[in-house]
Design an enzyme around this catalytic site. Sequence first.
Site, PDB file in Angstrom:
ATOM      1  N   LYS A 173     -17.059  -6.575   4.777  1.00 55.28           N
ATOM      2  CA  LYS A 173     -15.977  -7.316   5.443  1.00 55.28           C
ATOM      3  C   LYS A 173     -15.913  -6.844   6.893  1.00 55.28           C
ATOM      4  O   LYS A 173     -16.083  -5.660   7.165  1.00 55.28           O
ATOM      5  CB  LYS A 173     -14.618  -6.958   4.828  1.00 55.28           C
TER       6      LYS A 173
ATOM      7  N   SER B 299      -2.943  -7.477   2.987  1.00 57.28           N
ATOM      8  CA  SER B 299      -3.269  -7.363   4.415  1.00 57.28           C
ATOM      9  C   SER B 299      -3.606  -8.745   4.970  1.00 57.28           C
ATOM     10  O   SER B 299      -3.307  -9.038   6.137  1.00 57.28           O
ATOM     11  CB  SER B 299      -4.458  -6.429   4.613  1.00 57.28           C
TER      12      SER B 299
ATOM     13  N   ARG C  34      -2.171  -5.806  -8.503  1.00 57.22           N
ATOM     14  CA  ARG C  34      -1.249  -6.948  -8.551  1.00 57.22           C
ATOM     15  C   ARG C  34      -1.593  -7.788  -9.779  1.00 57.22           C
ATOM     16  O   ARG C  34      -2.758  -7.808 -10.189  1.00 57.22           O
ATOM     17  CB  ARG C  34      -1.389  -7.804  -7.279  1.00 57.22           C
TER      18      ARG C  34
ATOM     19  N   HIS D 268       0.841  -1.204   0.000  1.00 58.25           N
ATOM     20  CA  HIS D 268       0.000   0.000   0.000  1.00 58.25           C
ATOM     21  C   HIS D 268       0.875   1.252   0.000  1.00 58.25           C
ATOM     22  O   HIS D 268       0.625   2.206  -0.732  1.00 58.25           O
ATOM     23  CB  HIS D 268      -0.870   0.067   1.265  1.00 58.25           C
TER      24      HIS D 268
HETATM   25  O1  PNS Z   1      -8.592  -2.432   0.223  1.00 59.20           O
HETATM   26  P1  PNS Z   1      -9.851  -2.887  -0.445  1.00 59.20           P
HETATM   27  O2  PNS Z   1     -10.683  -3.718   0.526  1.00 59.20           O
HETATM   28  O3  PNS Z   1      -9.604  -3.563  -1.751  1.00 59.20           O
HETATM   29  O4  PNS Z   1     -10.683  -1.546  -0.754  1.00 59.20           O
HETATM   30  C1  PNS Z   1     -11.962  -1.622  -1.325  1.00 59.20           C
HETATM   31  C2  PNS Z   1     -12.612  -0.232  -1.412  1.00 59.20           C
HETATM   32  C3  PNS Z   1     -12.633   0.447  -0.062  1.00 59.20           C
HETATM   33  C4  PNS Z   1     -11.829   0.606  -2.385  1.00 59.20           C
HETATM   34  C5  PNS Z   1     -14.045  -0.485  -1.961  1.00 59.20           C
HETATM   35  O5  PNS Z   1     -14.657  -1.469  -1.198  1.00 59.20           O
HETATM   36  C6  PNS Z   1     -14.916   0.762  -1.940  1.00 59.20           C
HETATM   37  O6  PNS Z   1     -14.671   1.718  -2.645  1.00 59.20           O
HETATM   38  N1  PNS Z   1     -15.969   0.729  -1.113  1.00 59.20           N
HETATM   39  C7  PNS Z   1     -16.912   1.811  -0.961  1.00 59.20           C
HETATM   40  C8  PNS Z   1     -18.265   1.489  -1.590  1.00 59.20           C
HETATM   41  C9  PNS Z   1     -18.265   1.826  -3.064  1.00 59.20           C
HETATM   42  O7  PNS Z   1     -18.166   2.980  -3.442  1.00 59.20           O
HETATM   43  N2  PNS Z   1     -18.290   0.777  -3.908  1.00 59.20           N
HETATM   44  C10 PNS Z   1     -18.172   0.916  -5.333  1.00 59.20           C
HETATM   45  C11 PNS Z   1     -19.500   0.936  -6.054  1.00 59.20           C
HETATM   46  S1  PNS Z   1     -20.661  -0.303  -5.581  1.00 59.20           S
END
Ligand code: PNS
Length: 162
Positions: free
Chosen positions: A41, A128, A90, A17
């Site tokens: 999650k 993570s 990745r 990150h």
């Molecule tokens: O580190 P991660 O878990 O891959 O991050 C995921 C994240 C936080 C980028 C994603 O879950 C997110 O943007 N969530 C907010 C909800 C949202 O806007 N979703 C996209 C459209 S449904």
Amino acid sequence: MKVAICPGSFDPVTLGHLDIITRAAKLFDKIYVAVLENSSKTPLFSVDKRMDLLRRCLTDLPNVEVITFSGFLVDCAKEYDAVAIVKGLRAVTDFEYEFQMALTNKKLNPQLETLFLNTSAQYMYLSSSIVKEVGRNGGDISDFVHPAVVEDIKKAFEKKEI
Ligand code: PNS
């Protein structure tokens, strides 16, 4: 001023990150690292802890700020005047999910771009989940997380604070 947002769960922040955030900070005037608060999650670390760990790793980057958000990422980006979402990618593993998210976000806000930075080769395996798996079992996490937070994360696993 060009602003971008680096979103994620950061549960906890890894060297992978930090590599992406550091590189993004060279491309934009300001980066908001946005920590997702409510997610389907269940995070291991609280949102405050995740933000604290991030801040302690990012003290050398004056144009980076850690924030939290819930709800849609596109709304958070709008609130902070971000023109782009920057995410690490990745090889293979992330592609399908990230592509789906990028296209959904584009539907929700066509003005907002998603930019992918390829993960640096040395962090290609890192996540993570790997940190949690190794940390929970008492393994050495010092190759996975920033030196400023190794002890703190180790202690959290030992005390089962999380
Ligand atoms: O580190 P991660 O878990 O891959 O991050 C995921 C994240 C936080 C980028 C994603 O879950 C997110 O943007 N969530 C907010 C909800 C949202 O806007 N979703 C996209 C459209 S449904």
